[in-house]
Design a protein around this motif. Structure first.
Motif, PDB file in Angstrom:
ATOM      1  N   UNK A 310      -5.653   2.994 -17.823  1.00 50.46           N
ATOM      2  CA  UNK A 310      -5.772   1.872 -16.880  1.00 50.46           C
ATOM      3  C   UNK A 310      -5.081   2.211 -15.564  1.00 50.46           C
ATOM      4  N   UNK A 311      -5.486   1.568 -14.483  1.00 51.52           N
ATOM      5  CA  UNK A 311      -4.928   1.916 -13.169  1.00 51.52           C
ATOM      6  C   UNK A 311      -3.486   1.458 -13.026  1.00 51.52           C
ATOM      7  N   UNK A 312      -2.634   2.294 -12.424  1.00 52.03           N
ATOM      8  CA  UNK A 312      -1.300   1.826 -12.061  1.00 52.03           C
ATOM      9  C   UNK A 312      -1.407   0.781 -10.962  1.00 52.03           C
ATOM     10  N   UNK A 313      -0.331   0.051 -10.744  1.00 52.48           N
ATOM     11  CA  UNK A 313      -0.357  -1.103  -9.849  1.00 52.48           C
ATOM     12  C   UNK A 313       0.498  -0.857  -8.608  1.00 52.48           C
ATOM     13  N   UNK A 314      -0.083  -1.159  -7.460  1.00 56.28           N
ATOM     14  CA  UNK A 314       0.699  -1.304  -6.232  1.00 56.28           C
ATOM     15  C   UNK A 314       0.901  -2.794  -6.022  1.00 56.28           C
ATOM     16  N   UNK A 315       2.121  -3.247  -6.145  1.00 54.23           N
ATOM     17  CA  UNK A 315       2.445  -4.657  -5.920  1.00 54.23           C
ATOM     18  C   UNK A 315       2.787  -4.825  -4.446  1.00 54.23           C
ATOM     19  N   UNK A 316       1.918  -5.502  -3.717  1.00 50.34           N
ATOM     20  CA  UNK A 316       2.075  -5.640  -2.258  1.00 50.34           C
ATOM     21  C   UNK A 316       2.781  -6.946  -1.922  1.00 50.34           C
ATOM     22  N   UNK A 317       3.849  -6.840  -1.104  1.00 47.76           N
ATOM     23  CA  UNK A 317       4.569  -8.000  -0.573  1.00 47.76           C
ATOM     24  C   UNK A 317       4.250  -8.067   0.915  1.00 47.76           C
ATOM     25  N   UNK A 318       3.489  -9.065   1.320  1.00 48.51           N
ATOM     26  CA  UNK A 318       2.959  -9.107   2.686  1.00 48.51           C
ATOM     27  C   UNK A 318       4.006  -9.493   3.719  1.00 48.51           C
ATOM     28  N   UNK A 319       3.694  -9.138   4.959  1.00 44.16           N
ATOM     29  CA  UNK A 319       4.541  -9.526   6.075  1.00 44.16           C
ATOM     30  C   UNK A 319       4.331 -10.972   6.461  1.00 44.16           C
ATOM     31  N   UNK A 320       5.054 -11.415   7.466  1.00 48.92           N
ATOM     32  CA  UNK A 320       5.036 -12.822   7.868  1.00 48.92           C
ATOM     33  C   UNK A 320       3.639 -13.285   8.254  1.00 48.92           C
ATOM     34  N   UNK A 321       3.203 -14.361   7.626  1.00 47.86           N
ATOM     35  CA  UNK A 321       1.947 -15.025   8.021  1.00 47.86           C
ATOM     36  C   UNK A 321       2.196 -16.462   8.461  1.00 47.86           C
TER      37      UNK A 321
END
Length: 612
Positions: A310-321
């Protein structure tokens, strides 16, 4: 403000002829100076704005009553109904002036509401007066009254914009009226010296109670301008993003964090060869504060199929919106680039899955933990937990966290809290890109950044909600509190953000009434600086030309972490500013991908602290 514009010209003309020349000159000079101050520095002082509004309303009210008692120039007295309406207008203006003056600790919001009410009521009276009139007068009064009603409605619906309207329109009108008083005073003083008879001195001008074509043109233009402003306001309000029913919290919410509550396919801005879902899941803001959050999961097609890994995960924490509920990236038109994520194709091309939290309070009901470490980190980790429960996707155990700006702050906190909070989400690495690491220093610096007040508004709103003891709004200058509150209600990517930027650039006075880094607010900012140990390999990247997160501040932060024994791979990139650092053409992009590949391959990191 057309109510003031149209009425003030007649009002001061009537009043000016009844004042002694010397008094007219003094009042004219004062009105000119006061009006110029309000126009040039609308947010400089709440006291100045209050004085300007009170003065204008008082002058208009007295002039209405004086005109009713004495009639207009050589025109016949008004009909009984029209005279009654004029008395009502005069009393209304004076009542509003008194209300603003005696209101306990008046705020700009109070001024905006009172002015709005006055514009609406006076406009309605003008319309009634116009309907009772005839000829050109009818259409002039109806047009001016309708414009006044429209602008009054805008004042009530959009109060911070009303501050600008009050400042510019009322200020300009005060300047013009002041100049008129000065000119009339000087003219009548000279006439008095030439002709001792006061009647002769005041008869140099013949007036008619009837309005001509010029007045009608002006009234129509005022109505067109008001209607246009109303149309723009409606368009901007409609363009503001709003979360749909998917983001509503269900009636029954499990106590366990990281539980998947809802999922549905998501297609906006998803490239071919990938499948995506938006998800709703449980999380916590802090100990004992359960809530729900939303996010996106994107999986490359075919990876992990037929028994493959299964694919490894990139957990993305976004910048200010933004801080408002509608500012979730999954709600916005650009669900990835709005949060400064430009590497989706790179992630998918390497067979990695993306789990991108919106954070609690964006999309879902607030508050949003903007730069509040525990709440951000838990949203990131619980999104990964929830994504694993998708029926149509299988994710690997390996997880690497990426985050930019606000998300960089979240990534650092995620690395610190993961071992204790989410041991079932082992982290292979943490990459913090231009992270908001030193909150105390950053908040102090925001006033020096163009548009920095917008980011400050998010901090104030978030900390006011998360920490009532900090009383964050008390640190904001009274004259700016309404503006800060309204700024915090707009997302960075919506058209209304242009209003926020204009307001931020127009503030030529300090945003803060006290140092925000002192007292309870300063303590709360300091406790959210990410100083916890990160067990996973840590990469910190910084643009050398970043005006928001200063390179010197980042250098100091990394130096402190290294001194505390935290291994850090610290990299700086010449010529890259805050967002430019993470764009697809940045030299960071291939570096970040290679660094992630090495972490997933289990290669040992190469921290730079050993040489620092």
């Amino acid at each position: 403000m057309s109510r003031f514009t149209a009425r003030a010209r007649r009002a001061l003309r009537d009043l000016g002829d009844r004042l002694p020349p010397g008094v007219a000159v003094v009042l004219g000079g004062a009105a000119t100076v006061l009006g110029a101050a309000v126009v040039l520095r609308p947010f400089a002082s709440l006291a100045v704005l209050v004085v300007a509004v009170v003065a204008a309303l008082a002058v208009l009210g007295v002039a209405e009553l004086v005109g009713e008692l004495a009639g207009e120039g050589g025109a016949p007295p008004d009909a009984r109904g029209a005279r009654a309406l004029r008395v009502v207008r005069g009393v209304l203006f004076l009542a509003l002036a008194v209300a603003v003056l005696v209101w306990p600790a008046p705020t700009i919001a109070v001024v905006a509401v009172l002015v709005g009410v006055g514009l609406v009521v006076a406009g309605l009276l003008d319309v009634v007066d116009g309907v009772r009139s005839s000829g050109t007068d009818r259409w002039v009064r109806v047009a001016v009254g309708a414009a006044s009603v429209l602008l009054g409605g805008l004042a009530l619906v959009w109060p911070d914009v009303t501050v600008l309207v009050v400042a510019v329109v009322l200020g300009v009108r005060l300047v013009l009226l002041g100049v008129r008083l000065l000119v009339d005073g000087v003219r009548r003083a000279r006439a008095a010296r030439r002709a001792p008879d006061p009647a002769a001195a005041s008869s140099g001008r013949s007036r008619s109670g009837r309005r001509g074509p010029a007045a009608l043109v002006g009234a129509v233009l005022a109505f067109v301008a008001a209607a246009g402003l109303t149309g723009v306001s409606v368009a901007v309000q409609r363009a503001a993003p709003h979360a749909d029913a998917f983001y509503d919290e269900p009636d029954a919410v499990p106590d366990e964090a990281g539980r998947l509550l809802r999922a549905e396919p998501f297609t906006r801005q998803i490239p071919d060869g990938a499948t995506a879902w938006r998800i709703l899941y449980t999380t916590t803001l802090d100990e004992g504060e359960p809530t729900v959050a939303s996010g996106l999961v994107v999986v490359p097609d075919g990876v992990g199929a037929d028994g493959g890994a299964p694919p490894p995960v990139v957990a993305w924490a976004h910048g200010t919106t933004g801080f408002a509920r509608g500012c979730a990236p999954s709600v916005l038109d650009e669900p990835f680039e709005s949060g400064a994520f430009f590497l989706l194709d790179d992630v998918l091309a390497r067979g990695w899955a993306l789990v991108a939290t919106d954070y609690a309070g964006l999309g879902t009901a607030g508050p949003h933990p903007y730069l509040v470490g525990q709440g951000e980190a838990r949203s990131v980790l619980d999104a990964v937990r929830a994504a694993r429960a998708l029926d149509d996707a299988t994710l690997g155990e390996q997880t690497v966290v990426w985050g930019h700006s606000q998300g960089g702050h979240a990534a650092l906190w995620t690395g610190a809290v993961a071992p204790a909070y989410a041991p079932d989400v082992p982290l292979a690495g943490v990459a913090a890109l231009a992270p908001a690491s030193d909150l105390v220093g950053m908040v102090s610096h925001l006033e020096n950044v163009a548009g920095g007040s917008v980011f400050a508004s998010y901090v104030v709103a978030a900390y006011d909600a998360a920490y009532p003891d900090a009383d964050a709004f008390a640190a904001v200058r009274p004259g700016a509190r309404l503006v800060v509150h309204e700024m915090a209600s707009r997302c960075l990517s919506e058209p209304g953000a242009l209003v926020s930027v204009a307001e931020a650039l127009s503030m030529d006075q300090p945003l803060w009434t006290t140092d925000p880094t002192d007292g309870a607010l300063g303590e709360r900012l300091a406790e959210n600086v990410p100083t916890g140990a990160v067990e996973a390999p840590l990469l910190v990247a910084q643009g050398a030309s970043d005006p928001l997160v200063l390179p010197s501040t980042q250098d100091a932060y990394v130096g402190e972490r290294c001194a505390a024994g935290q291994p850090v791979d610290y990299r700086t990139y010449e010529g890259r500013d805050h967002v430019g650092l993470v764009q697809a053409d940045s030299p960071l992009a291939p570096d970040l991908v290679r660094w992630t590949e090495a972490r997933l391959a289990g290669e040992p990191p190469t921290p730079t602290c050993a040489t620092g």
